[in-house]
Design a protein around this motif. Sequence first.
Motif, PDB file in Angstrom:
ATOM      1  N   ARG A   5      30.875  61.853  75.049  1.00 11.79           N
ATOM      2  CA  ARG A   5      29.742  61.306  74.517  1.00 11.79           C
ATOM      3  C   ARG A   5      31.353  60.758  73.833  1.00 11.79           C
ATOM      4  O   ARG A   5      30.314  59.939  72.876  1.00 11.79           O
ATOM      5  CB  ARG A   5      29.385  62.561  73.927  1.00 11.79           C
ATOM      6  CG  ARG A   5      27.837  61.959  74.348  1.00 11.79           C
ATOM      7  CD  ARG A   5      26.652  63.095  73.213  1.00 11.79           C
ATOM      8  NE  ARG A   5      26.277  63.096  72.620  1.00 11.79           N
ATOM      9  CZ  ARG A   5      25.514  62.197  72.001  1.00 11.79           C
ATOM     10  NH1 ARG A   5      24.320  62.093  72.967  1.00 11.79           N
ATOM     11  NH2 ARG A   5      24.961  61.886  70.233  1.00 11.79           N
ATOM     12  N   ALA A   9      31.976  57.512  72.837  1.00  9.42           N
ATOM     13  CA  ALA A   9      32.032  55.887  71.677  1.00  9.42           C
ATOM     14  C   ALA A   9      33.150  55.741  70.997  1.00  9.42           C
ATOM     15  O   ALA A   9      33.527  55.275  70.262  1.00  9.42           O
ATOM     16  CB  ALA A   9      31.560  57.765  70.550  1.00  9.42           C
ATOM     17  N   ILE A  19      29.129  50.645  63.679  1.00 10.70           N
ATOM     18  CA  ILE A  19      27.984  52.556  63.563  1.00 10.70           C
ATOM     19  C   ILE A  19      27.110  52.326  63.919  1.00 10.70           C
ATOM     20  O   ILE A  19      26.863  52.908  64.457  1.00 10.70           O
ATOM     21  CB  ILE A  19      29.076  52.562  61.942  1.00 10.70           C
ATOM     22  CG1 ILE A  19      29.880  52.801  62.321  1.00 10.70           C
ATOM     23  CG2 ILE A  19      28.219  53.921  62.157  1.00 10.70           C
ATOM     24  CD1 ILE A  19      31.035  54.352  63.527  1.00 10.70           C
ATOM     25  N   SER A  23      24.894  54.577  66.565  1.00 11.50           N
ATOM     26  CA  SER A  23      24.263  55.377  66.405  1.00 11.50           C
ATOM     27  C   SER A  23      22.898  55.085  67.001  1.00 11.50           C
ATOM     28  O   SER A  23      22.508  56.919  67.756  1.00 11.50           O
ATOM     29  CB  SER A  23      24.050  55.689  64.675  1.00 11.50           C
ATOM     30  OG  SER A  23      23.210  56.165  64.238  1.00 11.50           O
ATOM     31  N   LEU A  26      23.748  56.460  71.144  1.00  9.85           N
ATOM     32  CA  LEU A  26      23.962  57.979  71.118  1.00  9.85           C
ATOM     33  C   LEU A  26      22.883  59.251  70.360  1.00  9.85           C
ATOM     34  O   LEU A  26      22.658  60.329  70.670  1.00  9.85           O
ATOM     35  CB  LEU A  26      24.812  58.518  70.036  1.00  9.85           C
ATOM     36  CG  LEU A  26      26.322  57.911  70.561  1.00  9.85           C
ATOM     37  CD1 LEU A  26      27.901  58.523  69.354  1.00  9.85           C
ATOM     38  CD2 LEU A  26      26.828  58.577  71.625  1.00  9.85           C
ATOM     39  N   HIS A  28      21.483  58.789  67.545  1.00 13.41           N
ATOM     40  CA  HIS A  28      21.582  59.525  66.282  1.00 13.41           C
ATOM     41  C   HIS A  28      20.304  59.018  65.020  1.00 13.41           C
ATOM     42  O   HIS A  28      20.465  57.858  65.257  1.00 13.41           O
ATOM     43  CB  HIS A  28      23.202  59.139  65.495  1.00 13.41           C
ATOM     44  CG  HIS A  28      23.995  60.264  66.294  1.00 13.41           C
ATOM     45  ND1 HIS A  28      25.330  59.807  66.118  1.00 13.41           N
ATOM     46  CD2 HIS A  28      24.058  60.793  66.755  1.00 13.41           C
ATOM     47  CE1 HIS A  28      26.621  60.839  66.730  1.00 13.41           C
ATOM     48  NE2 HIS A  28      25.608  61.587  67.929  1.00 13.41           N
ATOM     49  N   PRO A  31      23.043  57.011  60.970  1.00 20.27           N
ATOM     50  CA  PRO A  31      24.509  56.120  61.211  1.00 20.27           C
ATOM     51  C   PRO A  31      25.759  57.003  60.016  1.00 20.27           C
ATOM     52  O   PRO A  31      26.496  57.002  60.344  1.00 20.27           O
ATOM     53  CB  PRO A  31      24.259  54.453  60.909  1.00 20.27           C
ATOM     54  CG  PRO A  31      22.393  54.650  60.793  1.00 20.27           C
ATOM     55  CD  PRO A  31      21.703  55.668  60.764  1.00 20.27           C
ATOM     56  N   THR A  34      26.911  59.284  62.408  1.00 24.66           N
ATOM     57  CA  THR A  34      27.817  59.291  63.249  1.00 24.66           C
ATOM     58  C   THR A  34      28.912  58.448  62.541  1.00 24.66           C
ATOM     59  O   THR A  34      30.619  58.118  63.798  1.00 24.66           O
ATOM     60  CB  THR A  34      27.104  57.701  64.136  1.00 24.66           C
ATOM     61  OG1 THR A  34      25.288  57.933  64.340  1.00 24.66           O
ATOM     62  CG2 THR A  34      28.318  57.544  65.250  1.00 24.66           C
ATOM     63  N   THR A  37      31.424  61.355  62.108  1.00 27.35           N
ATOM     64  CA  THR A  37      31.827  61.935  62.875  1.00 27.35           C
ATOM     65  C   THR A  37      32.534  60.930  63.479  1.00 27.35           C
ATOM     66  O   THR A  37      33.945  62.061  63.870  1.00 27.35           O
ATOM     67  CB  THR A  37      31.207  62.518  64.327  1.00 27.35           C
ATOM     68  OG1 THR A  37      29.935  62.639  63.550  1.00 27.35           O
ATOM     69  CG2 THR A  37      30.705  63.437  64.878  1.00 27.35           C
ATOM     70  N   TYR A  38      32.724  59.767  63.864  1.00 26.40           N
ATOM     71  CA  TYR A  38      33.454  59.065  64.558  1.00 26.40           C
ATOM     72  C   TYR A  38      34.922  58.644  63.901  1.00 26.40           C
ATOM     73  O   TYR A  38      35.338  57.478  64.314  1.00 26.40           O
ATOM     74  CB  TYR A  38      32.862  58.213  65.590  1.00 26.40           C
ATOM     75  CG  TYR A  38      32.057  59.005  66.514  1.00 26.40           C
ATOM     76  CD1 TYR A  38      32.960  60.205  67.607  1.00 26.40           C
ATOM     77  CD2 TYR A  38      30.713  59.537  66.004  1.00 26.40           C
ATOM     78  CE1 TYR A  38      32.056  60.736  68.362  1.00 26.40           C
ATOM     79  CE2 TYR A  38      29.954  60.473  67.728  1.00 26.40           C
ATOM     80  CZ  TYR A  38      31.215  60.813  68.563  1.00 26.40           C
ATOM     81  OH  TYR A  38      30.121  61.302  70.009  1.00 26.40           O
TER      82      TYR A  38
END
Length: 104
Positions: A5, A9, A19, A23, A26, A28, A31, A34, A37-38
Amino acid sequence: MHALRHFYASVLLDAGESIRALSQYLGHSDPGFTLRTYTHLMPSSEGRTRKAVDSLYLASSPHDHGPGTAQAAPPRSPGRGTPSGRGLFGTTIHNSGALGAGSA
């Protein structure tokens, strides 16, 4: 599974995916999650600029535009700045290069 994952991403973010779209992909619901996290995987402004300019040069034609490709303009006859023999503002251009008042 987490590493896959994360890789997915990172590939999408590097390709310029938003984003919000990532989001959704994935799964989520937020957003913002996301992004938090990224965010470390997002390309920097400097990196995006460099990539944009590089792609511009790669997309240009492979023709050489060096000094040898310029063509010379045809020579003008002396004393003739324009087809009427007059320069700017109605001045007459003489062979000596001096400007005089034009006659109407």
